[in-house]
Design a protein around this motif. Structure first.
Motif, PDB file in Angstrom:
ATOM      1  N   ALA A 293       0.854  -1.190   0.000  1.00  0.00           N
ATOM      2  CA  ALA A 293       0.000   0.000   0.000  1.00  0.00           C
ATOM      3  C   ALA A 293       0.884   1.231   0.000  1.00  0.00           C
ATOM      4  O   ALA A 293       1.657   1.453   0.933  1.00  0.00           O
ATOM      5  N   GLY A 294       0.787   2.017  -1.070  1.00  0.00           N
ATOM      6  CA  GLY A 294       1.612   3.204  -1.188  1.00  0.00           C
ATOM      7  C   GLY A 294       2.672   3.019  -2.250  1.00  0.00           C
ATOM      8  O   GLY A 294       3.580   2.188  -2.088  1.00  0.00           O
ATOM      9  N   ALA A 295       2.571   3.770  -3.356  1.00  0.00           N
ATOM     10  CA  ALA A 295       3.505   3.611  -4.469  1.00  0.00           C
ATOM     11  C   ALA A 295       4.462   4.786  -4.566  1.00  0.00           C
ATOM     12  O   ALA A 295       4.884   5.177  -5.655  1.00  0.00           O
ATOM     13  N   GLY A 296       4.799   5.350  -3.415  1.00  0.00           N
ATOM     14  CA  GLY A 296       5.813   6.397  -3.397  1.00  0.00           C
ATOM     15  C   GLY A 296       7.200   5.793  -3.533  1.00  0.00           C
ATOM     16  O   GLY A 296       7.364   4.621  -3.904  1.00  0.00           O
ATOM     17  N   ASN A 297       8.219   6.572  -3.216  1.00  0.00           N
ATOM     18  CA  ASN A 297       9.591   6.087  -3.357  1.00  0.00           C
ATOM     19  C   ASN A 297       9.849   4.836  -2.535  1.00  0.00           C
ATOM     20  O   ASN A 297      10.506   3.896  -2.997  1.00  0.00           O
ATOM     21  N   VAL A 298       9.319   4.829  -1.297  1.00  0.00           N
ATOM     22  CA  VAL A 298       9.539   3.678  -0.421  1.00  0.00           C
ATOM     23  C   VAL A 298       8.840   2.440  -0.972  1.00  0.00           C
ATOM     24  O   VAL A 298       9.435   1.364  -1.098  1.00  0.00           O
ATOM     25  N   GLY A 299       7.568   2.579  -1.303  1.00  0.00           N
ATOM     26  CA  GLY A 299       6.811   1.448  -1.816  1.00  0.00           C
ATOM     27  C   GLY A 299       7.404   0.888  -3.096  1.00  0.00           C
ATOM     28  O   GLY A 299       7.519  -0.334  -3.267  1.00  0.00           O
ATOM     29  N   ARG A 300       7.799   1.763  -4.011  1.00  0.00           N
ATOM     30  CA  ARG A 300       8.388   1.304  -5.271  1.00  0.00           C
ATOM     31  C   ARG A 300       9.721   0.604  -5.047  1.00  0.00           C
ATOM     32  O   ARG A 300      10.028  -0.408  -5.700  1.00  0.00           O
ATOM     33  N   SER A 301      10.515   1.125  -4.128  1.00  0.00           N
ATOM     34  CA  SER A 301      11.817   0.506  -3.852  1.00  0.00           C
ATOM     35  C   SER A 301      11.644  -0.896  -3.273  1.00  0.00           C
ATOM     36  O   SER A 301      12.353  -1.834  -3.660  1.00  0.00           O
ATOM     37  N   ILE A 302      10.689  -1.027  -2.357  1.00  0.00           N
ATOM     38  CA  ILE A 302      10.422  -2.351  -1.780  1.00  0.00           C
ATOM     39  C   ILE A 302       9.937  -3.301  -2.869  1.00  0.00           C
ATOM     40  O   ILE A 302      10.380  -4.456  -2.951  1.00  0.00           O
ATOM     41  N   ALA A 303       9.045  -2.812  -3.709  1.00  0.00           N
ATOM     42  CA  ALA A 303       8.499  -3.640  -4.788  1.00  0.00           C
ATOM     43  C   ALA A 303       9.611  -4.141  -5.710  1.00  0.00           C
ATOM     44  O   ALA A 303       9.654  -5.327  -6.075  1.00  0.00           O
ATOM     45  N   GLN A 304      10.510  -3.241  -6.099  1.00  0.00           N
ATOM     46  CA  GLN A 304      11.580  -3.624  -7.011  1.00  0.00           C
ATOM     47  C   GLN A 304      12.477  -4.689  -6.399  1.00  0.00           C
ATOM     48  O   GLN A 304      12.859  -5.658  -7.058  1.00  0.00           O
ATOM     49  N   GLU A 305      12.810  -4.512  -5.120  1.00  0.00           N
ATOM     50  CA  GLU A 305      13.664  -5.498  -4.444  1.00  0.00           C
ATOM     51  C   GLU A 305      12.989  -6.861  -4.399  1.00  0.00           C
ATOM     52  O   GLU A 305      13.609  -7.898  -4.662  1.00  0.00           O
ATOM     53  N   LEU A 306      11.705  -6.877  -4.053  1.00  0.00           N
ATOM     54  CA  LEU A 306      10.991  -8.145  -3.944  1.00  0.00           C
ATOM     55  C   LEU A 306      10.864  -8.834  -5.298  1.00  0.00           C
ATOM     56  O   LEU A 306      11.000 -10.058  -5.405  1.00  0.00           O
ATOM     57  N   ILE A 307      10.592  -8.056  -6.332  1.00  0.00           N
ATOM     58  CA  ILE A 307      10.478  -8.630  -7.685  1.00  0.00           C
ATOM     59  C   ILE A 307      11.799  -9.232  -8.120  1.00  0.00           C
ATOM     60  O   ILE A 307      11.845 -10.334  -8.700  1.00  0.00           O
ATOM     61  N   GLU A 308      12.887  -8.538  -7.839  1.00  0.00           N
ATOM     62  CA  GLU A 308      14.206  -9.063  -8.202  1.00  0.00           C
ATOM     63  C   GLU A 308      14.519 -10.359  -7.471  1.00  0.00           C
ATOM     64  O   GLU A 308      15.325 -11.171  -7.943  1.00  0.00           O
ATOM     65  N   ASN A 309      13.865 -10.551  -6.314  1.00  0.00           N
ATOM     66  CA  ASN A 309      14.054 -11.789  -5.552  1.00  0.00           C
ATOM     67  C   ASN A 309      13.017 -12.851  -5.904  1.00  0.00           C
ATOM     68  O   ASN A 309      12.901 -13.869  -5.215  1.00  0.00           O
ATOM     69  N   GLY A 310      12.244 -12.598  -6.963  1.00  0.00           N
ATOM     70  CA  GLY A 310      11.351 -13.624  -7.480  1.00  0.00           C
ATOM     71  C   GLY A 310       9.941 -13.632  -6.937  1.00  0.00           C
ATOM     72  O   GLY A 310       9.197 -14.599  -7.144  1.00  0.00           O
ATOM     73  N   HIS A 311       9.528 -12.569  -6.250  1.00  0.00           N
ATOM     74  CA  HIS A 311       8.191 -12.529  -5.667  1.00  0.00           C
ATOM     75  C   HIS A 311       7.216 -11.771  -6.569  1.00  0.00           C
ATOM     76  O   HIS A 311       7.626 -10.941  -7.389  1.00  0.00           O
ATOM     77  N   GLN A 312       5.919 -12.055  -6.397  1.00  0.00           N
ATOM     78  CA  GLN A 312       4.868 -11.342  -7.114  1.00  0.00           C
ATOM     79  C   GLN A 312       4.429 -10.149  -6.270  1.00  0.00           C
ATOM     80  O   GLN A 312       4.119 -10.311  -5.077  1.00  0.00           O
TER      81      GLN A 312
ATOM     82  N   MET B  87       2.009  -6.579  -5.883  1.00  0.00           N
ATOM     83  CA  MET B  87       0.896  -5.725  -6.287  1.00  0.00           C
ATOM     84  C   MET B  87       1.022  -4.398  -5.538  1.00  0.00           C
ATOM     85  O   MET B  87       1.076  -4.373  -4.304  1.00  0.00           O
ATOM     86  N   LEU B  88       1.090  -3.309  -6.290  1.00  0.00           N
ATOM     87  CA  LEU B  88       1.191  -1.973  -5.710  1.00  0.00           C
ATOM     88  C   LEU B  88      -0.186  -1.311  -5.708  1.00  0.00           C
ATOM     89  O   LEU B  88      -0.819  -1.186  -6.761  1.00  0.00           O
ATOM     90  N   LEU B  89      -0.646  -0.902  -4.527  1.00  0.00           N
ATOM     91  CA  LEU B  89      -1.936  -0.226  -4.387  1.00  0.00           C
ATOM     92  C   LEU B  89      -1.695   1.254  -4.163  1.00  0.00           C
ATOM     93  O   LEU B  89      -0.975   1.640  -3.233  1.00  0.00           O
ATOM     94  N   GLU B  90      -2.306   2.082  -4.996  1.00  0.00           N
ATOM     95  CA  GLU B  90      -2.120   3.531  -4.893  1.00  0.00           C
ATOM     96  C   GLU B  90      -3.443   4.222  -5.182  1.00  0.00           C
ATOM     97  O   GLU B  90      -4.124   3.897  -6.154  1.00  0.00           O
ATOM     98  N   ARG B  91      -3.807   5.187  -4.335  1.00  0.00           N
ATOM     99  CA  ARG B  91      -5.097   5.852  -4.502  1.00  0.00           C
ATOM    100  C   ARG B  91      -5.016   7.131  -5.316  1.00  0.00           C
ATOM    101  O   ARG B  91      -6.045   7.682  -5.716  1.00  0.00           O
ATOM    102  N   GLN B  92      -3.804   7.633  -5.582  1.00  0.00           N
ATOM    103  CA  GLN B  92      -3.650   8.857  -6.355  1.00  0.00           C
ATOM    104  C   GLN B  92      -3.212   8.514  -7.778  1.00  0.00           C
ATOM    105  O   GLN B  92      -2.121   7.963  -7.975  1.00  0.00           O
TER     106      GLN B  92
END
Length: 233
Positions: free
Chosen positions: A6-25, A27-32
Motif C-alpha cells: 500500500a503506497g507507491a511512493g519512493n519507499v513502496g516502489r523501492s520495496i516492490a523492485q527489491e521483492l520482484i528481483e528476488n522472485g516474488h509477485q 501488487m502496488l496499491l495507490e489511490r492517487q
C-alpha cells in the motif's frame, strides 16, 4: 510470495523492485492517479485503489496475499491498512512503516502489525552503531519486541577480548550471529577469538539484553558508558 504494498511512493516502489528481483509477485496499491508510474516498476501489478477501503481490498483479493506492506507516508493510513489486512483478510504477515517516532507505540499486534519499521529509530540506531563503542545498540526488533538484533563494539578493556567464542557465557535466549571485523563479516565458530574493535551482532530477547551487555562488556559497563558520555569540563 504474493505481496501487496500500500503506497507507491519512493519507499513502496523501492520495496516492490527489491521483492520482484528476488522472485516474488508484487501488487502496488495507490489511490492517487498521478502516482501510478508503471514504468518505474514495470513487473509489478499496479492497482488504483484506496487501501483503507474494505471494498477495494476485497476487489484485489487481499486474502490471497502472503504479506501486506503498509508503506505510505501517513501513519494513520498504515495503521488502518494493517488492521484491515489482519482482521478482515487474515493475511499471515503484515509489515508497517512508521513515519513519526512518537507513533511507534501504536504499531502493535492490536493494530494487526507483525513487524514495524521505524525510519527515525533505524537511522538513530545506525548513527549509534557507527560511533558507539562499549555499549549495546539495538538495531532492529522482531516478533513485536520479543527478539532484537543488537550490536556491541568491543572496547579494548572488555573482559573477553582475546577469548574464543565458546568461553563467552552468553545467557539463554541469546546468540552471537556475526562478527564484523574491519571489512570482513565472520560467521563465528566456537574457536574464533573476539578482538578489540570487533562489532558483535547478537539476536536475543528483550529480557536478556542487559545480561548480554553485562557478560560482553562487564558488570560495570553501564557506569563506564555514562562516564564516556559525560562531557569533560
Amino acid at each position: 510470495m504474493r505481496v501487496a504494498i500500500a503506497g507507491a511512493g519512493n519507499v513502496g516502489r523501492s520495496i516492490a523492485q527489491e521483492l520482484i528481483e528476488n522472485g516474488h509477485q508484487v501488487m502496488l496499491l495507490e489511490r492517487q492517479p498521478r502516482m501510478l508510474r508503471h514504468e518505474r516498476v514495470p513487473a509489478a501489478e499496479w492497482v488504483l485503489a484506496d487501501a483503507c477501503e474494505l471494498s477495494s481490498l476485497q476487489e484485489v483479493d487481499l486474502a490471497a496475499c502472503d504479506v501486506v506492506v503498509a508503506a505510505t507516508g501517513d501513519d494513520k493510513v498504515n495503521l488502518v491498512v494493517s488492521l484491515l489486512a489482519k482482521t478482515e483478510f487474515a493475511v499471515p504477515r503484515v509489515v508497517a512503516r512508521v513515519n513519526r517516532a512518537e507513533n511507534e507505540w501504536l504499531f502493535t499486534e492490536q493494530w494487526g502489525v507483525d513487524v514495524s519499521v521505524s525510519k527515525p529509530r533505524l537511522m538513530a540506531a545506525l548513527v549509534e552503531e557507527a560511533v558507539t563503542v562499549g555499549d549495546l545498540v539495538r538495531l532492529m526488533t522482531f516478533r513485536q519486541g520479543e527478539a532484537n538484533l543488537v550490536e556491541i563494539t568491543l572496547p579494548a578493556d572488555a573482559p573477553h577480548v582475546g577469548d574464543p567464542v565458546r568461553e563467552i557465557p552468553l545467557p539463554r535466549d541469546s546468540a552471537l550471529v556475526a562478527i564484523v571485523r574491519g571489512r570482513r563479516v565472520l560467521a563465528p565458530s566456537p574457536d574464533d577469538p573476539v578482538e578489540a574493535g570487533d562489532e558483535l551482532v547478537f539476536v536475543c530477547t528483550s529480557e536478556v539484553e542487559e545480561q548480554v551487555r553485562s557478560v560482553v562488556l562487564g558488570a560495570d559497563s553501564v557506569e563506564k558508558t555514562r562516564a564516556r558520555r559525560t562531557p569533560r569540563r
